[in-house]
Scaffold this active site. Structure first.
Site, mmCIF file in Angstrom:
data_model
loop_
_atom_site.group_PDB
_atom_site.id
_atom_site.type_symbol
_atom_site.label_atom_id
_atom_site.label_comp_id
_atom_site.label_asym_id
_atom_site.label_seq_id
_atom_site.Cartn_x
_atom_site.Cartn_y
_atom_site.Cartn_z
ATOM 1 N N ASP D 72 -21.360 -12.874 64.444
ATOM 2 C CA ASP D 72 -21.523 -11.483 64.833
ATOM 3 C C ASP D 72 -22.719 -10.855 64.118
ATOM 4 O O ASP D 72 -23.403 -9.991 64.673
ATOM 5 C CB ASP D 72 -20.240 -10.694 64.520
ATOM 6 N N ALA D 188 -15.099 -4.099 62.216
ATOM 7 C CA ALA D 188 -15.841 -4.809 61.173
ATOM 8 C C ALA D 188 -15.620 -4.127 59.817
ATOM 9 O O ALA D 188 -14.481 -3.926 59.416
ATOM 10 C CB ALA D 188 -17.319 -4.879 61.553
ATOM 11 N N TYR D 189 -16.673 -3.719 59.174
ATOM 12 C CA TYR D 189 -16.567 -3.195 57.813
ATOM 13 C C TYR D 189 -15.633 -1.984 57.727
ATOM 14 O O TYR D 189 -14.834 -1.852 56.795
ATOM 15 C CB TYR D 189 -17.971 -2.817 57.337
ATOM 16 N N GLN D 247 -27.786 -4.645 57.317
ATOM 17 C CA GLN D 247 -28.943 -5.533 57.359
ATOM 18 C C GLN D 247 -30.251 -4.834 57.024
ATOM 19 O O GLN D 247 -31.153 -5.419 56.442
ATOM 20 C CB GLN D 247 -29.021 -6.198 58.747
#
Lengths: 293, 293, 293, 293
Positions: D72, D188-189, D247
């Protein structure tokens, strides 16, 4: 010669596999000249088998080891029945690892060989006592290996109560109830309510509020020897319930007091010699699975 | 001239301050030639006062504004009674700010002056419909402004059910139940069960599992127009309950289906012109208090 | 005669009120012929005052009581500086109650009168030791009264590490880090990360995962005498950091081991005689405020 | 004839399996006379292969479908590179199901056959824009498919900031930071920080406080079209960081403002025709595993 000469067997025959395991266990014991003693109800389900029977509450008189076949729930019931005897208890599961029932029916004979040869781990797990008083007179009592839970009973959403620890006022709480859990119970219901995991050997109890109205009401970990007192507020409109291990339910009333303390003694829990608590956690709680692996 | 010519009054006279506020309100209206119409039960508590009465369910026929005096709970009851009429509703609290009852009795007259002069905020808050079917036939129904809650009813700890969203299978859940909350309800019971806050205007519903057996079962936020279907597993040993706003309770049975959808229309909620949702959050939820300030 | 003859004073003069309280405290002591000894930095901020100064790390040599003026953060720094001496420590806050600094500057003299007359509560709070090793050689060390926190350092979101308790493997965790907190620290940072409250007297430590990738990774409460070992996985791309009480930061590297154990001794914390831990909780955590009162 | 004539390929060659899958994919395409176009970096890792290369940011100019091979995380990077083109994106995973990369390398050819024959699901997933201003001038910007995260940068534990939604003040928060997540990012997070799951189609954003100092600071779900503004308090001692999908990291300063809004357009995500979001949840989040089964 075996360490144990008379072995009590307890099971809830709620599925065919349990019955099969019980039969296998009886064969195993008889082949080794160990005397099996069956919980009374089991006898009724095994017609034609000539084995001594005893009510579950008295089974502790007739054996020097008790084996429970079933899930963790069956083990809890057995623990409450046996806790006043000094008999060690071993759990055989129904195919999936339990926190309390860690012997697999598939490897029953091998694992029992090792245990009967004296290779095993024994842990003493403490239990809790709940005593309910009304106008200072006893009105109910129970014991639990996992948890004592105060909940509002039918339909009403929230209850109000005062909580005291060692006679010090802690708080007035409005919530769906309170879970008082032992380390053994900390991986069961308490965990789903946001409680922490207490390592099995820890001398501590956790108090977990259920859906508290005040968001800062959080789990509290206290010494296992502390005295917990809960006073159900007079303003409650319903009759709350006090549950022991989710199996024994006692009805309380507004104004009642619930006294929770550690029970003397506790249960002697037997594990295979290679038992690893963290491994059970990793398997049963899925500690190695992430959302994004 | 006032915007409103007939004003319904709803209250639960559970404390003396509410009664006082209701009297103040009646005076206020009569002094301005606005006709008050009282919920029937209120009339009984105000003997000697000559005011038109109506059952709460029919009050919407007799007024062009309804005022609720009491806590958020009273407002919820009023909302369910009035939701099939197009009448705006205003809440007067008992001294402490509510999410729904934001007019203080201390400043009642001033705030009403402003509102009756046309300065106010109106929000449409949507509501939920619950329909229970047994063998495909209706067996119960209810409406809610805050939440529809499935819980296990008496004593039993957990229930099993299948959850579907728009006819897609989501999961089989074992838990203490499920809260299905509107944005309005997201700051109430749902919040204490770990649900997020949904801003009032958001077209969304949140499904909050209660003490789920599987730790990864988490609140799910879905579109307000989605159709939720819950199928109570046949294996349940008890009769679960479906509660609307914690006030109306419907008994369900193993095998029953619960269909939850957004109700058409919804309630017209009136706030003072300076109403600030975040300010209510800061005050009621204590957003400015830290553990270490 | 006072119980204490030389009193060390520690403060972070970050606001004018602290300075004023320090001056008041010096006057109080000198009027009673008790000798004040100031932390070195303080002396620089109080020019013209003739008082013995000592580096904070050595202050314990010169006094038989230490008083910290400031917030809980100042107290933590003082505790680390004084923990190798057997000197009791008292905290005076900046106007709002702290968990560690519970004397109010407003009532300073009266409260000190009582304490200096021998009426006070003394608690021993244990502390933690962190030792970091690289290729089996020491590469860093620190002590903490509240918590030792492993976090990823700059920018990277998650770190991987193995956790061991008493040399048993517990789990491999991927998370934003781990909080290892004492009971004293359980009401601070650990609480905001979902940790339980541990009563001050409890001989236990809580390990709280921060935003763990695996949702079932939950706080674990262990015996205070257990040995915790954390092995930072070689695969980490960044240099994690180990923080003591959020004040002392040690940089670690992939492959490093962090050994956390209870420190011998601990700090002697002094409270007014009427100190009530639950009352501090009720006040600071807002236990009496609900979302729907 | 295929629906797509030129297919961009993006991969992070961090393990041998990815390389193998990329080669398989190139073969698959060339055998069907579809032109593969490789992300520049990939070309360097595949010496001797004669295929058109393009910088990832420009790849959208040269293809009518992009395929990402990896986890992902790789997909997120590709999404940010491609989001200004109208090119659909498909994810091939490294052997385990991802939320975004749901084609298995084992069944690559069969699944591509179906997709290239026009049988697939296409979803538009919205993205977020972050713009940072200093003294009202732009000082940084980024885009994210999952989340924009404000965190304190190195070492410091907590940051203070003011939060505004549609220019209304929400709160002053002291915490480890804030996660602003899309529905895509909600699994996710954000999930590990206690956020709810937002169904992929929902037009909403969730704001999740990280370890907030105030326990009642909870996730807030807002309309996807709302404008979020975060003002970093001048009192912060460190330079916070703003991360896009974990990122891209932008350094901010005390006093800076972060403006987060929905990005126009968004990414066209392609799934196999039998894709089932709930099934991915059940598998990846382990919804069917309980602690006591």
């Amino acid at each position: 010669m075996s360490l144990f000469s008379r072995v009590g067997i307890i099971a809830r025959l709620d599925n065919p596999q349990v019955l099969e395991t019980v039969k296998k266990l009886i064969d195993y014991l008889e082949n080794r000249d160990i005397i099996p003693v069956l919980e009374e109800n089991l006898g009724a389900m095994l017609p034609g088998i000539k084995i001594q029977l005893a009510p579950v509450k008295e089974l502790g008189n007739y054996c020097d080891l008790a084996i429970v076949v079933g899930g963790d729930g069956s083990f809890l019931g057995a623990a409450r029945a046996l806790c006043d005897y000094d008999v060690p208890v071993l759990g055989v599961n129904r195919g999936t690892l339990g926190f309390l029932t860690d012997i697999s029916p598939q490897t029953l004979e091998t694992e029992l060989d090792t245990i009967f040869a004296g290779q095993y781990l024994e842990e003493r797990r403490f239990m809790l006592n709940a005593k309910i008083t009304r106008h200072n007179k006893p009105s109910g009592a129970g014991e639990a290996l996992n948890d004592i839970v105060l909940h509002p009973g039918k339909s009403a959403r929230m209850i109000r109560f005062d909580m005291y620890i060692d006679d010090q006022f802690v708080m007035n709480q409005k919530s769906d109830g309170l879970i008082v859990a032992t380390p053994t119970g900390s991986t069961a219901y308490s965990l789903s309510a946001g409680g922490p995991i207490l390592l099995p050997k820890l001398d501590a109890i956790v108090l977990v509020p259920m859906h508290p109205h005040t968001l800062s009401n959080r789990p509290i970990v206290i010494d296992a020897n502390a005295k917990i007192r809960i006073v159900i507020s007079e303003s409650n409109l319903t009759y709350p319930s006090v549950s022991c291990d989710g199996q024994l339910h006692i009805t309380a009333a507004p104004g009642d007091e619930i006294h929770i303390t550690r029970k003397e003694g506790g249960i002697r829990l037997i594990h295979p010699h290679n038992h690893d608590f963290y491994d059970v956690c990793r398997t049963k709680l899925g500690w190695q699975t992430g959302y994004n692996n």
